[in-house]
Motif scaffolding. Sequence first.
Motif, PDB file in Angstrom:
ATOM      1  N   GLN A  97       0.832  -1.208   0.000  1.00  0.00           N
ATOM      2  CA  GLN A  97       0.000   0.000   0.000  1.00  0.00           C
ATOM      3  C   GLN A  97       0.864   1.255   0.000  1.00  0.00           C
ATOM      4  O   GLN A  97       0.537   2.243  -0.680  1.00  0.00           O
ATOM      5  CB  GLN A  97      -0.928  -0.010   1.226  1.00  0.00           C
ATOM      6  CG  GLN A  97      -1.959  -1.133   1.213  1.00  0.00           C
ATOM      7  CD  GLN A  97      -2.855  -1.055   0.008  1.00  0.00           C
ATOM      8  OE1 GLN A  97      -3.213   0.037  -0.427  1.00  0.00           O
ATOM      9  NE2 GLN A  97      -3.216  -2.193  -0.570  1.00  0.00           N
ATOM     10  N   ALA A 157      -6.860  -9.549  -0.541  1.00  0.00           N
ATOM     11  CA  ALA A 157      -7.899  -9.727  -1.553  1.00  0.00           C
ATOM     12  C   ALA A 157      -8.635 -11.049  -1.336  1.00  0.00           C
ATOM     13  O   ALA A 157      -8.203 -11.909  -0.571  1.00  0.00           O
ATOM     14  CB  ALA A 157      -7.278  -9.686  -2.944  1.00  0.00           C
ATOM     15  N   GLN A 170     -10.158  -5.594   1.111  1.00  0.00           N
ATOM     16  CA  GLN A 170      -9.302  -5.831  -0.056  1.00  0.00           C
ATOM     17  C   GLN A 170      -8.232  -4.756  -0.208  1.00  0.00           C
ATOM     18  O   GLN A 170      -7.147  -5.030  -0.723  1.00  0.00           O
ATOM     19  CB  GLN A 170     -10.166  -5.910  -1.318  1.00  0.00           C
ATOM     20  CG  GLN A 170     -11.086  -7.123  -1.350  1.00  0.00           C
ATOM     21  CD  GLN A 170     -11.395  -7.573  -2.757  1.00  0.00           C
ATOM     22  OE1 GLN A 170     -10.840  -8.543  -3.261  1.00  0.00           O
ATOM     23  NE2 GLN A 170     -12.304  -6.864  -3.409  1.00  0.00           N
ATOM     24  N   VAL A 171      -8.530  -3.557   0.246  1.00  0.00           N
ATOM     25  CA  VAL A 171      -7.544  -2.473   0.135  1.00  0.00           C
ATOM     26  C   VAL A 171      -6.503  -2.573   1.241  1.00  0.00           C
ATOM     27  O   VAL A 171      -5.306  -2.341   1.005  1.00  0.00           O
ATOM     28  CB  VAL A 171      -8.258  -1.105   0.181  1.00  0.00           C
ATOM     29  CG1 VAL A 171      -7.251   0.025   0.318  1.00  0.00           C
ATOM     30  CG2 VAL A 171      -9.108  -0.910  -1.067  1.00  0.00           C
ATOM     31  N   ASN A 172      -6.914  -2.927   2.442  1.00  0.00           N
ATOM     32  CA  ASN A 172      -6.023  -2.829   3.601  1.00  0.00           C
ATOM     33  C   ASN A 172      -5.536  -4.162   4.163  1.00  0.00           C
ATOM     34  O   ASN A 172      -4.535  -4.176   4.891  1.00  0.00           O
ATOM     35  CB  ASN A 172      -6.739  -2.069   4.732  1.00  0.00           C
ATOM     36  CG  ASN A 172      -7.093  -0.653   4.349  1.00  0.00           C
ATOM     37  OD1 ASN A 172      -6.226   0.200   4.225  1.00  0.00           O
ATOM     38  ND2 ASN A 172      -8.375  -0.392   4.130  1.00  0.00           N
ATOM     39  N   TYR A 192     -14.659  -3.984   0.452  1.00  0.00           N
ATOM     40  CA  TYR A 192     -13.746  -3.026  -0.186  1.00  0.00           C
ATOM     41  C   TYR A 192     -12.615  -2.634   0.764  1.00  0.00           C
ATOM     42  O   TYR A 192     -11.442  -2.596   0.375  1.00  0.00           O
ATOM     43  CB  TYR A 192     -14.532  -1.794  -0.620  1.00  0.00           C
ATOM     44  CG  TYR A 192     -13.663  -0.692  -1.180  1.00  0.00           C
ATOM     45  CD1 TYR A 192     -13.168  -0.762  -2.478  1.00  0.00           C
ATOM     46  CD2 TYR A 192     -13.307   0.411  -0.397  1.00  0.00           C
ATOM     47  CE1 TYR A 192     -12.365   0.242  -2.991  1.00  0.00           C
ATOM     48  CE2 TYR A 192     -12.504   1.409  -0.899  1.00  0.00           C
ATOM     49  CZ  TYR A 192     -12.034   1.321  -2.198  1.00  0.00           C
ATOM     50  OH  TYR A 192     -11.225   2.304  -2.694  1.00  0.00           O
ATOM     51  N   ILE A 193     -12.974  -2.381   2.015  1.00  0.00           N
ATOM     52  CA  ILE A 193     -11.948  -2.007   3.004  1.00  0.00           C
ATOM     53  C   ILE A 193     -10.960  -3.142   3.212  1.00  0.00           C
ATOM     54  O   ILE A 193      -9.743  -2.934   3.303  1.00  0.00           O
ATOM     55  CB  ILE A 193     -12.629  -1.606   4.329  1.00  0.00           C
ATOM     56  CG1 ILE A 193     -13.491  -0.353   4.123  1.00  0.00           C
ATOM     57  CG2 ILE A 193     -11.595  -1.374   5.428  1.00  0.00           C
ATOM     58  CD1 ILE A 193     -14.344   0.014   5.329  1.00  0.00           C
ATOM     59  N   LYS A 222       2.418   1.633  -3.539  1.00  0.00           N
ATOM     60  CA  LYS A 222       1.477   2.044  -4.587  1.00  0.00           C
ATOM     61  C   LYS A 222       1.446   3.553  -4.760  1.00  0.00           C
ATOM     62  O   LYS A 222       1.205   4.066  -5.852  1.00  0.00           O
ATOM     63  CB  LYS A 222       0.069   1.539  -4.264  1.00  0.00           C
ATOM     64  CG  LYS A 222      -0.155   0.068  -4.586  1.00  0.00           C
ATOM     65  CD  LYS A 222      -1.547  -0.382  -4.200  1.00  0.00           C
ATOM     66  CE  LYS A 222      -2.610   0.340  -4.973  1.00  0.00           C
ATOM     67  NZ  LYS A 222      -3.981  -0.130  -4.629  1.00  0.00           N
TER      68      LYS A 222
END
Length: 625
Positions: free
Chosen positions: A36, A484, A479-481, A476-477, A39
């Motif tokens: 993260q 996946a 998969q981002v943090n 969503y949270i 990115k």
Amino acid sequence: MASFKCSTVLCVICSEKPKYRCPACCVPYCSVTCFQKHKEQCNPETRPIKNKRSAAPVKTTQPEENKDDDSSIADFLDSDEEEDRVSLQNLKNLEVPEQGYKLRNTKAMSRTLLQFLRKGKMSQKQMKEAFVSNLNGTSVLEINQGLCFPAFCILCRGLLLIFSQHLCSFSHTWRTRFFIDFVVLIVPLMYILTILPAIILPEHITIMICCGGLLLYQIYQRRTCYARMPVQKILEKFMKISLESEYNPAITYYRVINSIFTAIAILAVDFPLFPRRFAKTELYGTGAMDLGVGSFVFGTAMVCPEVRRKYTKGSRFYYLTKSLYSSWPLFFLGLGRLIVIKSIGYQEHLTEYGVHWNFFFTIIVVKLITSLLLMIIPLNKSWMVAVSIAMLYQLALDFTPLRRLILYGTDGSGSRVGFLNANREGIISNLGYVAIYMAGVQTGLHILKNRTHIKDWFKVACCLLLAAISLFISLYILQVNVEAVSRRMANLAFCVWIVASSLILLSSLVISDIILSFAKFLIKGALVPCSWKLTQASSTNKKHSESLVPEAERKESSLCLITALNRNQLIFFLLSNITTGLINLTVDTLHSSTSWALFLLKLHMFTNCLIIYLLNLQGKTIKFW
């Protein structure tokens, strides 16, 4: 997942030993947290360039104009894997379909194909195994769009039955009813999974909804009840209608749709017309077939004996004994499947469950574990157990060697020696499926509550929809943090995705049955099997409720394909597996044309559905316990 052979390679963020490479710029990193941070400063143009090893060139007959054909593979390969690069011309020499090559153009695929290139030619089994391997799935949004389609099919089927039978005076025999159900329920789902997914966009779904709305409008215009009453008064009376049903139609629809989807997908996935993004994913991603596996567990939990209060008498030991007894058919089915596949050399996908494990064994383990849990934990606390198990399992994946064990085995080299190493995916992923099962138990308790008014079911649909939206936000949270979605590990994100998608499907089915009930309310004596029965709300001057549906509906249920599939789901699943195996053993599925593949799919589904339909006409339910 990339391999790092050089000990001096370090994570670009924390300088620890790396485990992964960035897919954009190929720099190494060690964790989701580091990725993260990376990115934010990732630049795909700064891909690291290392000294390439010299490898003996493979002789090819590649023409001059095709020299750049393998540049796409080079983009996927790291410098230490460049020697494993396989050109497009060599893949064609191996008789790999070009469509499959384009869809499966990955590092792992290239290494696998190189091994067979050295041997000269891939066998049919090896080609089929490669065809369903190393896939990354599709988007959550595309799958959610597809989840709206089955509810629309069921609604259109009900409206069509009302319109044809009561407004057009069209008499239905068992042949015509089977034809209508097959064409409206089975064929659209078959096309939506094969040749039509590219056009299922919101605007197309809107067009289909408008067509269904037009059919409903025609029924409203020709209504035989409340013909001179304004629509507002009709809706007020409809809200006062009571419901009478021996089962919940939404749960029946859910389980039948899952059975139909599974029967279609297990055969269609072996043909080139099946979109590769819908197949089961290799490590991370959301594939439609991944959803089918999880939703089967979820649907089984909603109608488990605990939810239906089937075991209300006897000791806890008796209760556990009954659960064990009901599991023995699954054990022999799983064992039989293992023996048959190994004896005939049928293609397998090892990273799905392992060498010996299969989904039947997963169901047994999940059933036994959840039976023990439900003996000591109140049913209404099932959601707490589901959340706790899923979160603890994810923590174990993040902070213990458990993830590495699933991916690489006990020795870290991916060995399949020993029972645990051979079946590590199937054994460890049971924890995720237990969490999904417990969530299904909680959902079943909520849906199967005794509700007698339409307005109560409006609240249920809204509640399910809000819960699904909340879970998708959580997904969503995650998969981002965190991580996946991974079916292979059945991690926290996978559990959340399965439950959220299942709630979306359930809410759409409840809404479709409410609309269908309104259509039945407008036509006196309307008969639609496998739907709510309507009764007038009791009043002070009547001792009993007045039934709006005659006893003839009992006969109608025998002419319903949905009822037939719900009655013999296990037999339908076994028949589907048998016909799938026979077709794969007798047909070259990889090189089949679209028209030939569709013909085989229709024959496969028509035969199995007809057998189950005829069994239902005879009033027979086949059970093994």
